[in-house]
Scaffold this motif. Structure first.
Motif, PDB file in Angstrom:
ATOM      1  N   GLY A 188       0.834  -1.198   0.000  1.00 50.35           N
ATOM      2  CA  GLY A 188       0.000   0.000   0.000  1.00 50.35           C
ATOM      3  C   GLY A 188       0.864   1.242   0.000  1.00 50.35           C
ATOM      4  O   GLY A 188       2.032   1.211  -0.382  1.00 50.35           O
ATOM      5  N   ASP A 192      -1.440   4.352   4.185  1.00 51.86           N
ATOM      6  CA  ASP A 192      -1.925   3.076   4.705  1.00 51.86           C
ATOM      7  C   ASP A 192      -1.110   2.661   5.930  1.00 51.86           C
ATOM      8  O   ASP A 192      -1.670   2.190   6.937  1.00 51.86           O
ATOM      9  N   ARG A 195      -2.125   4.780   8.812  1.00 51.87           N
ATOM     10  CA  ARG A 195      -3.459   4.384   9.278  1.00 51.87           C
ATOM     11  C   ARG A 195      -3.380   3.128  10.148  1.00 51.87           C
ATOM     12  O   ARG A 195      -4.061   3.031  11.178  1.00 51.87           O
ATOM     13  N   LEU A 196      -2.565   2.151   9.750  1.00 56.15           N
ATOM     14  CA  LEU A 196      -2.425   0.924  10.531  1.00 56.15           C
ATOM     15  C   LEU A 196      -1.869   1.223  11.920  1.00 56.15           C
ATOM     16  O   LEU A 196      -2.337   0.672  12.924  1.00 56.15           O
ATOM     17  N   SER A 199      -4.566   3.018  13.994  1.00 54.18           N
ATOM     18  CA  SER A 199      -5.640   2.084  14.335  1.00 54.18           C
ATOM     19  C   SER A 199      -5.225   1.140  15.452  1.00 54.18           C
ATOM     20  O   SER A 199      -6.049   0.758  16.290  1.00 54.18           O
ATOM     21  N   SER A 421      -0.383  -7.269   4.018  1.00 52.28           N
ATOM     22  CA  SER A 421      -1.357  -6.451   3.297  1.00 52.28           C
ATOM     23  C   SER A 421      -1.625  -5.167   4.069  1.00 52.28           C
ATOM     24  O   SER A 421      -1.147  -4.977   5.191  1.00 52.28           O
ATOM     25  N   ALA A 422      -2.431  -4.282   3.488  1.00 48.14           N
ATOM     26  CA  ALA A 422      -2.789  -3.031   4.149  1.00 48.14           C
ATOM     27  C   ALA A 422      -4.045  -3.176   5.002  1.00 48.14           C
ATOM     28  O   ALA A 422      -4.582  -2.183   5.496  1.00 48.14           O
ATOM     29  N   ASP A 423      -4.503  -4.416   5.199  1.00 52.39           N
ATOM     30  CA  ASP A 423      -5.699  -4.681   6.001  1.00 52.39           C
ATOM     31  C   ASP A 423      -5.336  -4.676   7.491  1.00 52.39           C
ATOM     32  O   ASP A 423      -4.394  -5.360   7.907  1.00 52.39           O
ATOM     33  N   PHE A 424      -6.098  -3.929   8.287  1.00 45.67           N
ATOM     34  CA  PHE A 424      -5.768  -3.836   9.707  1.00 45.67           C
ATOM     35  C   PHE A 424      -5.877  -5.181  10.409  1.00 45.67           C
ATOM     36  O   PHE A 424      -5.092  -5.489  11.320  1.00 45.67           O
ATOM     37  N   GLY A 425      -6.819  -6.015   9.999  1.00 48.63           N
ATOM     38  CA  GLY A 425      -6.960  -7.329  10.610  1.00 48.63           C
ATOM     39  C   GLY A 425      -5.696  -8.156  10.478  1.00 48.63           C
ATOM     40  O   GLY A 425      -5.275  -8.842  11.431  1.00 48.63           O
ATOM     41  N   ASP A 426      -5.062  -8.090   9.309  1.00 51.20           N
ATOM     42  CA  ASP A 426      -3.811  -8.822   9.103  1.00 51.20           C
ATOM     43  C   ASP A 426      -2.704  -8.270  10.000  1.00 51.20           C
ATOM     44  O   ASP A 426      -1.905  -9.026  10.576  1.00 51.20           O
TER      45      ASP A 426
END
Length: 434
Positions: A188, A192, A195-196, A199, A421-426
Motif C-alpha cells: 500500500g 496506509d 493508518r495501521l 488504528s 497487506s494493508a488490512d488492519f486485521g492482518d
C-alpha cells in the motif's frame, strides 16, 4: 509538565505517559501545557555556546520538571554525537545540513533522543513487559528510529513501510538489522502504513495485551527535540553575521519538522517567518490558499519522505494557532514543486554553486529562490544525504555520487522484511502472534 490532547477529549498526561502512549486516547496528539519563552540574554550570547549547551537549555525548558538535570543532559549529549552545520550555497541562501548522523537524515536527532528517553522511563518504572514501538515510514523515519532503538533493552520496534516506495538504500537501513527490529513491507501507500499504526492504538484488544507506543513525529519525544537544531542553526548564522531577517524553509511531509521550528519561534527564536516546501502532495499549501484542509491519498514522487496525503502534525499547527487561518498564513507560506522542477534544481545548483542537493532539500532551495524578499536571508533544511537518492540525483548531474561508508555497510546487509497487506486485521493478527 502536563500534556494535553489536541482532541480536547482526554485527560492530561505526564511526560512519561505521553511518551509511552504516543497517541492520546481520543486520537489527538499530545501538546505541552506551556511553552517557556527563553530570556533575551540566552539569544544575546547563543553564538558563543556549543550545540550541547544550547540543546541542554532547550531540553530543560520542555523536560526539566520530569527528568533530573544530570540524566537529561546525558540523554541530550548522547543523542547529539554529530554536528548540524550551516553551509552557504549562494548569496542570501544557506543550507542547514541535517545528514551527519548515523543514518544520514534529520530524523536521527528525534529518534535517538526518544529512544534514550523511553529507555529512561522504562528503567525508572521497573516495567517487565516489553514496549512495542510502532513506526510508519516513507523513507528516513524508519532507518533513524530502527538504528536509534537497535539493541535497546525492553523495546521491540516494528517498522511499516510501503512496498516499492522507498529507495533501496533507505530500505536497507532498517530492513537488514534484525535483533529487536522488525520491518513490515506493506502492500500500500505511506498513508496506509500510518493508518495501521493509528488504528493499533485505538484497538482495545491490542492495547490490553501489548504496551504500544509510536516513534513517528506524533510522539512528543520525537518532534520536540527537533527544535534543538533550529536554535543551533541560528547560533551558527549569527556567528557568520547572517542571522538578521532569517527565513527558514522546511521541506514538509508529516509536518513534525516545521512544527518543531514553530515551537522554537514561540520560545523566542528570532525567525522572521517560515516556509513549508511541498512536492506534489500539497495539502498544506491548499489549506493556506483556501482555509480548507482536505486530505487526499498521497502520490509517489522523487522526494518520497514528503509523500504524505494527511499530515499528522497539522493538528498541532492548528492547535498552536488556535485554528486562526489568517495568522497561520501570515507566519507560514507554502510552495509546491513537481518532479521535473526538483530534478532541474538538483542539476542547476550542482552546476552553478557546486552544492549537491537531495530531492527534499531541492524543494526547500527552490522555495527560497522564489519566496525570499529583499534584505532577507534564507536557510533551508537539507534533510538527507544525496547518496540516499542516487537513482534520482546521478542521472541529472551526470556522475556518480560517492556513498559514505556508513551507507555502504547497510547496503551489504540481507533484507529481512515481512510482507503484509494493508488490512488492519492482518496487521493486528501479526502483532498478537509475535
Amino acid at each position: 509538565m502536563l500534556y494535553y490532547s489536541t482532541g480536547k477529549n482526554a485527560p492530561d498526561a505526564t511526560l512519561a505517559e505521553a511518551v509511552t502512549r504516543g497517541l492520546a486516547p481520543d486520537r489527538g496528539l499530545y501538546m505541552p501545557r506551556r511553552i517557556e519563552r527563553l530570556p533575551d540574554s540566552f539569544f544575546a550570547g547563543i553564538d558563543r555556546l556549543s550545540f550541547h549547551e544550547i540543546a541542554c537549555r532547550v531540553a530543560e525548558a520542555f523536560f526539566g520538571e520530569d527528568i533530573p538535570r544530570e540524566e537529561l543532559d546525558r540523554i541530550v549529549c548522547d543523542t547529539l554525537s554529530f554536528d548540524t552545520p550551516v553551509v552557504k550555497v549562494r548569496e542570501s541562501i544557506w543550507a542547514l545540513e541535517l545528514f551527519h548522523g548515523p543514518t544520514l537524515a534529520f530524523k536521527d536527532v528525534g529518534a535517538r533522543f526518544m529512544a534514550r528517553m523511553l529507555a529512561h522511563f522504562i528503567a525508572r518504572s521497573g516495567r517487565r513487559e516489553k514496549v512495542t514501538v510502532l513506526v510508519a515510514t516513507s523513507g528516513d523515519t524508519g532507518s533513524a528510529v530502527a538504528n536509534g532503538f537497535l539493541g535497546v533493552e525492553g523495546i521491540d520496534v516494528v517498522v511499516l513501510y510501503p512496498k516499492g516506495k522507498v529507495s533501496e538504500i533507505q530500505e536497507k537501513q532498517f530492513a537488514t538489522l534484525g535483533r529487536n527490529i522488525t520491518a513490515l513491507e506493506v502492500d500500500g501507500t505511506f498513508d496506509d502504513c500510518q493508518r495501521l499504526v493509528k488504528s493499533a492504538f485505538l484497538d482495545g484488544d491490542l492495547t490490553r495485551r501489548l504496551t504500544l507506543t509510536s516513534a513517528n513525529s506524533i510522539n512528543v519525544a520525537r518532534f520536540l527535540p527537533q527544535s534543538f537544531y533550529y536554535f543551533h542553526a541560528y547560533a551558527r548564522m549569527k556567528r557568520a553575521g547572517a542571522a538578521d531577517r532569517l527565513v527558514v524553509c522546511v521541506p514538509s511531509g508529516n509536518f513534525g519538522n516545521i512544527t518543531a521550528g514553530l515551537f522554537a519561534a514561540r520560545m523566542g527564536l528570532p525567525v522572521a517567518r517560515f516556509i513549508a516546501a511541498n512536492n506534489r502532495n500539497d495539502i498544506f499549501l491548499q489549506y493556506l490558499e483556501t482555509g480548507v484542509y482536505a486530505p487526499r491519498p498521497s502520490v509517489a514522487t522523487v522526494a518520497n519522505a514528503m509523500d504524505v496525503g494527511d499530515p499528522s502534525n497539522f493538528a498541532r499547527i492548528l492547535d498552536l494557532y488556535d485554528g486562526d487561518w489568517q495568522t497561520i498564513r501570515s507566519e507560514i507560506s507554502g510552495y509546491r514543486y513537481d518532479d521535473d522542477r526538483i530534478r532541474a534544481a538538483v542539476a542547476r545548483v550542482d552546476r552553478e554553486c557546486g552544492y549537491l542537493l537531495d530531492p527534499h532539500g531541492a524543494c526547500g532551495y527552490l522555495a527560497l529562490e522564489e519566496g525570499l524578499k529583499p534584505g532577507e536571508t534564507g536557510l533551508f533544511l537539507e534533510t538527507a544525504h544525496p547518496a540516499k537518492f542516487r537513482d534520482t540525483v546521478e542521472p541529472v548531474i551526470g556522475r556518480s555520487v560517492e556513498i559514505p561508508e556508513r551507507l555502504r555497510r547497510f547496503m551489504e546487509g540481507e533484507k529481512l522484511s515481512v510482507g503484509i497487506s494493508a488490512d488492519f486485521g492482518d496487521f493486528k493478527d501479526y502483532l498478537l502472534s509475535r
